[in-house]
Design a protein around this motif. Structure first.
Motif, PDB file in Angstrom:
ATOM      1  N   ASP A 140       0.836  -1.196   0.000  1.00 40.67           N
ATOM      2  CA  ASP A 140       0.000   0.000   0.000  1.00 40.67           C
ATOM      3  C   ASP A 140       0.875   1.252   0.000  1.00 40.67           C
ATOM      4  N   PRO A 141       0.532   2.283  -0.759  1.00 41.40           N
ATOM      5  CA  PRO A 141       1.279   3.543  -0.672  1.00 41.40           C
ATOM      6  C   PRO A 141       1.241   4.106   0.750  1.00 41.40           C
ATOM      7  N   GLU A 142       2.303   4.773   1.142  1.00 44.34           N
ATOM      8  CA  GLU A 142       2.374   5.319   2.499  1.00 44.34           C
ATOM      9  C   GLU A 142       1.232   6.280   2.806  1.00 44.34           C
ATOM     10  N   THR A 143       0.752   7.006   1.797  1.00 42.96           N
ATOM     11  CA  THR A 143      -0.292   8.006   2.033  1.00 42.96           C
ATOM     12  C   THR A 143      -1.704   7.426   1.992  1.00 42.96           C
ATOM     13  N   SER A 144      -1.842   6.119   1.833  1.00 41.42           N
ATOM     14  CA  SER A 144      -3.154   5.487   1.712  1.00 41.42           C
ATOM     15  C   SER A 144      -3.791   5.214   3.072  1.00 41.42           C
ATOM     16  N   ILE A 145      -5.109   5.098   3.072  1.00 41.08           N
ATOM     17  CA  ILE A 145      -5.854   4.770   4.281  1.00 41.08           C
ATOM     18  C   ILE A 145      -5.788   3.292   4.611  1.00 41.08           C
ATOM     19  N   PHE A 146      -5.610   2.431   3.609  1.00 42.89           N
ATOM     20  CA  PHE A 146      -5.829   1.002   3.807  1.00 42.89           C
ATOM     21  C   PHE A 146      -4.921   0.390   4.874  1.00 42.89           C
ATOM     22  N   HIS A 147      -3.617   0.679   4.837  1.00 35.99           N
ATOM     23  CA  HIS A 147      -2.740   0.070   5.828  1.00 35.99           C
ATOM     24  C   HIS A 147      -3.013   0.630   7.221  1.00 35.99           C
ATOM     25  N   LYS A 197      -1.914  14.752   1.207  1.00 33.90           N
ATOM     26  CA  LYS A 197      -1.179  14.546  -0.029  1.00 33.90           C
ATOM     27  C   LYS A 197      -1.403  13.128  -0.515  1.00 33.90           C
ATOM     28  N   SER A 198      -1.737  12.970  -1.785  1.00 34.79           N
ATOM     29  CA  SER A 198      -1.987  11.644  -2.333  1.00 34.79           C
ATOM     30  C   SER A 198      -0.728  11.081  -2.969  1.00 34.79           C
ATOM     31  N   SER A 199      -0.704   9.769  -3.121  1.00 34.70           N
ATOM     32  CA  SER A 199       0.423   9.094  -3.746  1.00 34.70           C
ATOM     33  C   SER A 199       0.448   9.389  -5.240  1.00 34.70           C
ATOM     34  N   ILE A 227       1.400   7.051  -7.207  1.00 35.75           N
ATOM     35  CA  ILE A 227       1.201   5.723  -7.779  1.00 35.75           C
ATOM     36  C   ILE A 227      -0.288   5.536  -8.067  1.00 35.75           C
ATOM     37  N   GLU A 228      -0.624   5.498  -9.336  1.00 38.06           N
ATOM     38  CA  GLU A 228      -2.031   5.413  -9.726  1.00 38.06           C
ATOM     39  C   GLU A 228      -2.557   3.984  -9.591  1.00 38.06           C
ATOM     40  N   GLY A 229      -3.843   3.881  -9.238  1.00 36.33           N
ATOM     41  CA  GLY A 229      -4.519   2.592  -9.240  1.00 36.33           C
ATOM     42  C   GLY A 229      -4.590   1.907  -7.895  1.00 36.33           C
ATOM     43  N   ILE A 230      -3.729   2.291  -6.941  1.00 36.02           N
ATOM     44  CA  ILE A 230      -3.767   1.691  -5.610  1.00 36.02           C
ATOM     45  C   ILE A 230      -3.732   2.798  -4.560  1.00 36.02           C
ATOM     46  N   GLY A 231      -4.225   2.446  -3.350  1.00 39.82           N
ATOM     47  CA  GLY A 231      -4.271   3.435  -2.274  1.00 39.82           C
ATOM     48  C   GLY A 231      -5.471   4.353  -2.416  1.00 39.82           C
ATOM     49  N   ARG A 232      -6.093   4.676  -1.297  1.00 42.52           N
ATOM     50  CA  ARG A 232      -7.258   5.559  -1.304  1.00 42.52           C
ATOM     51  C   ARG A 232      -7.204   6.485  -0.085  1.00 42.52           C
ATOM     52  N   PRO A 233      -7.931   7.620  -0.139  1.00 43.86           N
ATOM     53  CA  PRO A 233      -7.993   8.514   1.022  1.00 43.86           C
ATOM     54  C   PRO A 233      -9.057   8.107   2.042  1.00 43.86           C
ATOM     55  N   ARG A 234      -9.930   7.149   1.678  1.00 41.49           N
ATOM     56  CA  ARG A 234     -10.965   6.686   2.606  1.00 41.49           C
ATOM     57  C   ARG A 234     -11.061   5.162   2.523  1.00 41.49           C
ATOM     58  N   HIS A 235     -11.578   4.560   3.578  1.00 43.89           N
ATOM     59  CA  HIS A 235     -11.799   3.113   3.566  1.00 43.89           C
ATOM     60  C   HIS A 235     -12.951   2.791   2.629  1.00 43.89           C
ATOM     61  N   GLU A 236     -12.684   1.964   1.626  1.00 41.97           N
ATOM     62  CA  GLU A 236     -13.716   1.606   0.656  1.00 41.97           C
ATOM     63  C   GLU A 236     -14.468   0.346   1.096  1.00 41.97           C
ATOM     64  N   PRO A 237     -15.774   0.261   0.776  1.00 41.07           N
ATOM     65  CA  PRO A 237     -16.557  -0.914   1.184  1.00 41.07           C
ATOM     66  C   PRO A 237     -15.983  -2.237   0.690  1.00 41.07           C
ATOM     67  N   SER A 238     -15.277  -2.222  -0.451  1.00 43.53           N
ATOM     68  CA  SER A 238     -14.745  -3.466  -1.013  1.00 43.53           C
ATOM     69  C   SER A 238     -13.440  -3.915  -0.370  1.00 43.53           C
ATOM     70  N   PHE A 239     -12.850  -3.093   0.484  1.00 41.72           N
ATOM     71  CA  PHE A 239     -11.608  -3.480   1.138  1.00 41.72           C
ATOM     72  C   PHE A 239     -11.938  -4.305   2.382  1.00 41.72           C
ATOM     73  N   ALA A 249       3.459  -0.665   4.035  1.00 38.68           N
ATOM     74  CA  ALA A 249       3.381   0.690   3.503  1.00 38.68           C
ATOM     75  C   ALA A 249       4.671   0.991   2.746  1.00 38.68           C
ATOM     76  N   ILE A 250       4.540   1.393   1.489  1.00 43.80           N
ATOM     77  CA  ILE A 250       5.692   1.611   0.612  1.00 43.80           C
ATOM     78  C   ILE A 250       5.703   3.062   0.147  1.00 43.80           C
ATOM     79  N   SER A 251       6.839   3.719   0.296  1.00 42.34           N
ATOM     80  CA  SER A 251       6.947   5.109  -0.156  1.00 42.34           C
ATOM     81  C   SER A 251       6.929   5.178  -1.676  1.00 42.34           C
ATOM     82  N   ASP A 252       6.533   6.327  -2.203  1.00 41.48           N
ATOM     83  CA  ASP A 252       6.516   6.514  -3.656  1.00 41.48           C
ATOM     84  C   ASP A 252       7.907   6.347  -4.256  1.00 41.48           C
TER      85      ASP A 252
END
Length: 367
Positions: free
Chosen positions: A220-227, A242-244, A246-258, A268-271
């Motif tokens: 997961d990107p470091e700036t994501s909510i998921f981790h 600040k958003s990552s 890296i497109e396609g992964i990581g979100r600013p909110r917890h998504e119902p599908s996670f 958590a992986i830095s950009d």
């Protein structure tokens, strides 16, 4: 709706499903690439190459499942406009399936999405609706669906339930079938990212259904909510941050599908590390891969380094999410990275050393 109209819609629905199933039949499974690591001869890394789908990414599977799910729920008819909130790749794939069914498709995307992805959405007949930030895609998509009388596909809600996690050629079943004759057919780890959470949910559930010892790691990107949500379920939103890149992964909110409960570990992986891994793996494979693949690779390097230190052998499988051709003006552009203060070169040297020795010595502090 009259009985005649209902019958006509039912016939269209059946034909639409047949077209998608025909597309599945025409598409062979994606390749599983064996990638040796010089420093760990007892541990093998495999890439599930999802870039070979007709629309060039892992999201082809998701888009296909979402369309079938919507059709079987009778949410889509012959005149339905399909709307999707996306960071690009899902919209590319959904535009492909919408055109296959003769439907109008509108992608709601942030303005920061790579230009090559926008071009691909349009190539497949999709329209673009820009928003200024990733957090605006949900409301804008729902509004457009209401204004057009269309259907908001909502990948972030339905991804985890649209795919049959028990089998039916999902990505997890495909991995295990292809691994069957390898030296270590049951992987120690499968590593993937999370954009909607659909892929991690499918893999995690399948591992439990098959009763195997394989563990699931989500990078997961470091700036994501998921981790953060994985570590503390009470954390569900980051708000303005600040958003990552890296497109396609990581979100600013917890998504119902996670679904965090089917995940064994999150990294958590830095950009900068993701970009370094993307560059190193592209060179080793002789073709460009996308940034989210780099995120996966760095998590794999951590896992394999730990396995080697414990004297373990086995296999690790990760996903090559898409090709790097989509990121020539972003992640593969040194000037673009420099403008964002992404100093990836020290991490690239650390990863190259890992492939040679089997030990990952991460650069600290963050370069």
């Amino acid at each position: 709706m009259t009985q005649a109209a209902l019958s006509e819609r039912r016939a269209w629905n059946a034909q639409a499903i047949r077209r998608i199933e025909a597309d599945i039949t025409r598409t062979s499974d994606t390749h599983l690439i064996n990638h040796a690591i010089e420093g760990t001869p007892g541990i093998t890394l495999y890439f599930k190459d999802e870039s070979s789908h007709p629309t060039g990414s892992l999201k082809h599977r998701l888009a296909r499942s979402l369309f079938l799910y919507a059709l079987c729920n009778d949410w889509i008819g012959p005149d339905t406009t399909v709307i999707e909130a996306s960071s690009g790749s899902t919209a590319v794939s959904e535009a492909y399936f919408a055109r296959l069914l003769g439907l109008r498709f509108i992608a709601v995307v942030p303005r920061t999405v790579a230009a090559a992805k926008i071009a691909l959405i349009r190539f497949h007949g999709g329209e673009i609706h820009y928003v200024d930030s990733p957090g605006e895609v949900y409301e804008a998509s729902a509004r457009l669906a209401e204004e057009t009388g269309g259907h908001y596909m909502d990948q972030f809600t339905y991804a985890e339930r649209a795919t049959d996690w028990r089998g039916n050629n999902n990505i997890a079943e495909s991995i295990f079938q292809q691994m069957a004759r390898e030296e270590h057919p049951i992987p120690a780890w499968v590593v993937c990212g999370a954009g909607t959470g659909g892929t991690s949910a499918t893999i995690g559930r399948y591992l439990r259904y098959r009763r195997v010892d394989t563990q699931l790691c989500v990078a997961d990107p470091e700036t994501s909510i998921f981790h953060r949500h994985f570590a503390d379920r009470s954390i569900t939103s980051l708000g303005a941050c600040k958003s990552s890149i890296i497109e396609g992964i990581g979100r600013p909110r917890h998504e119902p599908s996670f679904i965090p409960d089917v995940i064994d570990r999150m990294d958590a992986i830095s950009d900068a590390r993701s970009i370094a891994a993307m560059r190193v793996i592209s060179a080793r494979l002789g073709r460009p891969v996308g940034g989210s693949t780099g995120t996966n690779i760095w998590a794999c390097a951590r896992l394999i380094s730990d396995m080697a230190a414990r004297g373990e052998s086995g296999s690790v499988v990760t996903i090559l999410c898409d090709g790097g051709e989509r990121y020539t003006d972003t992640c593969f552009c040194d000037d673009w990275l420099a403008e964002r203060n992404i100093d990836w070169q020290p991490h690239a040297k650390a990863l190259e050393s890992f492939f040679a020795t089997g030990a990952l010595h991460e650069v600290c502090p963050e370069a």
